[in-house]
Write an enzyme that holds these catalytic residues in place. Structure first.
Site, PDB file in Angstrom:
ATOM      1  N   HIS A  48       0.810  -1.171   0.161  1.00 56.33           N
ATOM      2  CA  HIS A  48       0.100  -0.033  -0.312  1.00 56.33           C
ATOM      3  C   HIS A  48       0.823   1.281   0.127  1.00 56.33           C
ATOM      4  O   HIS A  48       0.379   2.142   0.410  1.00 56.33           O
ATOM      5  CB  HIS A  48      -0.837   0.042   1.114  1.00 56.33           C
ATOM      6  CG  HIS A  48      -1.727  -1.245   1.384  1.00 56.33           C
ATOM      7  ND1 HIS A  48      -2.932  -1.481   0.948  1.00 56.33           N
ATOM      8  CD2 HIS A  48      -1.393  -2.286   1.910  1.00 56.33           C
ATOM      9  CE1 HIS A  48      -3.435  -2.494   1.445  1.00 56.33           C
ATOM     10  NE2 HIS A  48      -2.228  -3.358   2.024  1.00 56.33           N
ATOM     11  N   SER A 104      14.607  21.976 -16.183  1.00 54.02           N
ATOM     12  CA  SER A 104      13.406  22.691 -16.276  1.00 54.02           C
ATOM     13  C   SER A 104      13.504  24.178 -16.973  1.00 54.02           C
ATOM     14  O   SER A 104      14.660  24.507 -16.320  1.00 54.02           O
ATOM     15  CB  SER A 104      12.601  22.944 -14.880  1.00 54.02           C
ATOM     16  OG  SER A 104      11.556  23.760 -15.011  1.00 54.02           O
ATOM     17  N   LYS A 122      15.694  21.884 -11.008  1.00 48.77           N
ATOM     18  CA  LYS A 122      15.046  20.807 -11.312  1.00 48.77           C
ATOM     19  C   LYS A 122      15.967  19.787 -12.142  1.00 48.77           C
ATOM     20  O   LYS A 122      16.687  20.359 -12.910  1.00 48.77           O
ATOM     21  CB  LYS A 122      13.741  21.044 -12.317  1.00 48.77           C
ATOM     22  CG  LYS A 122      12.646  21.467 -11.349  1.00 48.77           C
ATOM     23  CD  LYS A 122      12.171  20.602 -10.550  1.00 48.77           C
ATOM     24  CE  LYS A 122      11.129  19.547 -10.832  1.00 48.77           C
ATOM     25  NZ  LYS A 122      10.031  19.835 -11.330  1.00 48.77           N
ATOM     26  N   GLU A 172       9.854   8.483 -16.897  1.00 47.02           N
ATOM     27  CA  GLU A 172       8.515   8.765 -16.976  1.00 47.02           C
ATOM     28  C   GLU A 172       8.075   8.553 -18.465  1.00 47.02           C
ATOM     29  O   GLU A 172       6.800   8.247 -18.658  1.00 47.02           O
ATOM     30  CB  GLU A 172       8.515  10.491 -16.711  1.00 47.02           C
ATOM     31  CG  GLU A 172       8.780  10.953 -15.607  1.00 47.02           C
ATOM     32  CD  GLU A 172       8.797  12.474 -15.736  1.00 47.02           C
ATOM     33  OE1 GLU A 172       7.798  13.051 -15.287  1.00 47.02           O
ATOM     34  OE2 GLU A 172       9.769  12.956 -15.574  1.00 47.02           O
TER      35      GLU A 172
END
Ligand code: ARG
Length: 463
Positions: free
Chosen positions: A158, A279, A285, A292
């Site tokens: 979980h 970024s 970043k 991804e």
């Protein structure tokens, strides 16, 4: 003029220009040229052996096909949508080159059995290439797992801290998944490996062909047994898309973990700069774009599976033009999945693993609570009671903001007399993982043992 078409005899008016474009599949299927030529070679040889074609015609055809293959390979062949697909482009080029003999090649054959053969041959090759990539990734994972047989991290259920596990063990879970992906691909390849040649348009042919010969020439297990089935089913495309989808799903889960682990909140791993981007506005970043994107590709590949299932659903036998759409989805799935595997193979070895952060995270969240309950069971407390006792201890520790092993004697006794200080003192993430020392357990000894087994298995994988 429609009469210019290989099928133009019964037509008067020319094909609409846009229809020509819309109808064509050559942009997608030209990449099957090697398979188309190989199948034509086998067919021509068979026609010669069966005295359906004269030896001289066969000789010219084989020479012509060799020349066309060379021409395509060096980029000289002009494919055109006016000739619709790879099959008619090659056949027409052959006739241009050798004349009448070229026109005889299509005896006892249809584009329906031709395309069904080509795509099986092509996919058989692509499956083999995909398997090589899967095995490379497994090797990378096994090496990493061996390196991290003792690295301790929190195991989650979980997404809540559950029990400590070894990072090596976690990585080997993916090796298992990839092994089943391999099995699914091999299984689909095996079922697909029958030769449609000779089915012709749908009913077979009036010529005395030898289907066993063509099947053997092309290394198929044998001819497809039913001509209607041979040209009309694409279940192997669905199976392969399904196998690709499942493999992509496995990679998407791994991707998701890498993305989480790289976040400031976890800091378990850091991917190398070569696999991340920055970024344009936030200077701090470093984004895990590659995992991804791999995670995202799963959606695209599954989309292909759904497209194929829906395309074939309710199609009457035998061939229907709808089936031309099969190549787009399956070619894309193979391309994308190969790309995903390649990214992982290249990316994982350069990934920094923050062992200390992982270990610390494993030691929080009362991850050794089950070990304490097990220890009580060994002191003859029934498991359900042990569970309740440790539950109380955890509640106390949360309040007191301490770890289980930090409880003092009086606290332990107050919770339950059977909860001795000795039991809590010995709790550690190291002993927790080491104690799960059985087949399939997370103990470092087991991980090393499994790595050794995988190493041997994978050494012979591409043989
Ligand atoms: N380009 C076609 C395909 O990929 C080849 C088969 C065409 N057959 C036909 N009867 N029109 O499906």
């Amino acid at each position: 003029m429609a009469q210019d078409k290989l099928w133009g005899g019964r037509f008067d008016a020319p094909t609409d220009k846009f229809v020509e474009e819309f109808n064509a599949s050559v942009d997608v299927d030209a990449r099957m040229y090697r398979e188309d030529i190989a199948a034509s070679r086998a067919h021509a040889k068979m026609l010669g052996r069966q005295d359906i074609l004269a030896d001289d015609d066969v000789k010219q055809i084989l020479q012509g096909l060799n020349d066309i293959e060379a021409e395509i390979e060096c980029g000289e062949m002009q494919f055109t949508v006016a000739l619709e697909d790879v099959h008619m482009n090659i056949e027409s080029r052959l006739t241009d080159a050798i004349g009448d003999a070229g026109k005889r090649l299509h005896t006892a054959r249809s584009r329906n059995d031709q395309v069904a053969t080509d795509i099986r041959l092509y996919l058989r090759r692509r499956v083999n290439e995909l398997l090589t990539r899967i095995h490379s990734l497994q090797r990378v994972l096994v090496t990493l797992a061996h390196e991290h047989a003792d690295t301790i991290m929190p195991g989650f259920t979980h997404l809540q801290t559950a029990q400590p596990v070894t990072f090596g063990h976690h990585l080997l879970a993916y090796v298992e998944m990839l092994d089943r992906d391999t099995g699914r691909l091999l299984d689909a390849r095996q079922r697909m490996n029958h030769c449609p040649l000779g089915a012709a348009a749908l009913a077979g042919t009036t010529f005395p062909i030898d289907r066993h010969f063509t099947a053997a020439e092309l290394s198929f297990n044998g001819p497809c047994r039913n001509s209607l089935d041979a040209v009309s089913d694409r279940d192997f495309v669905m199976e392969l898309l399904s196998a690709c989808s499942i493999c992509a799903i496995h990679l998407s889960r791994f991707s998701e973990e890498l993305i989480l682990w790289m976040s400031a909140q976890f800091r378990f791993v850091e991917l190398s700069d070569a696999f991340c981007t920055g970024s344009s506005i936030m200077p701090q970043k470093k984004n895990p774009d590659m995992p991804e994107l791999v995670r995202g590709k799963a959606g695209r590949i599954i989309g292909g599976l759904v497209a194929m299932l829906v395309t074939v659903k309710s199609l009457p036998l035998a061939y229907n033009k709808d089936m031309q759409e099969d190549k787009f989805a399956i070619f894309d799935a193979f391309d994308q999945l190969e790309g995903c595997l390649r990214i992982f193979v290249d990316m994982l070895p350069g990934m920094a693993v923050n062992k200390e952060t992982m270990r610390k995270a494993a030691a929080t969240g009362y991850s050794t609570a089950t070990d304490l309950a097990d220890a009580l069971v060994r002191a003859e407390v029934p498991f359900r009671e042990a569970h309740a006792i440790v539950g109380k201890a955890v509640a106390h520790c949360i309040d007191a903001d301490i770890q289980l092993h930090e409880m003092d004697i009086s606290t332990c006794t107050a919770i339950d007399v059977r909860l001795t200080a000795d039991l809590v003192r010995t709790l550690s993430v190291e002993s927790s993982v080491a104690a799960r020392n059985h087949v399939g357990g997370t103990a470092p000894v087991q991980v090393r043992e499994q790595c050794a087994q995988w190493k041997t298995q994978l050494e012979n994988a591409d043989a």
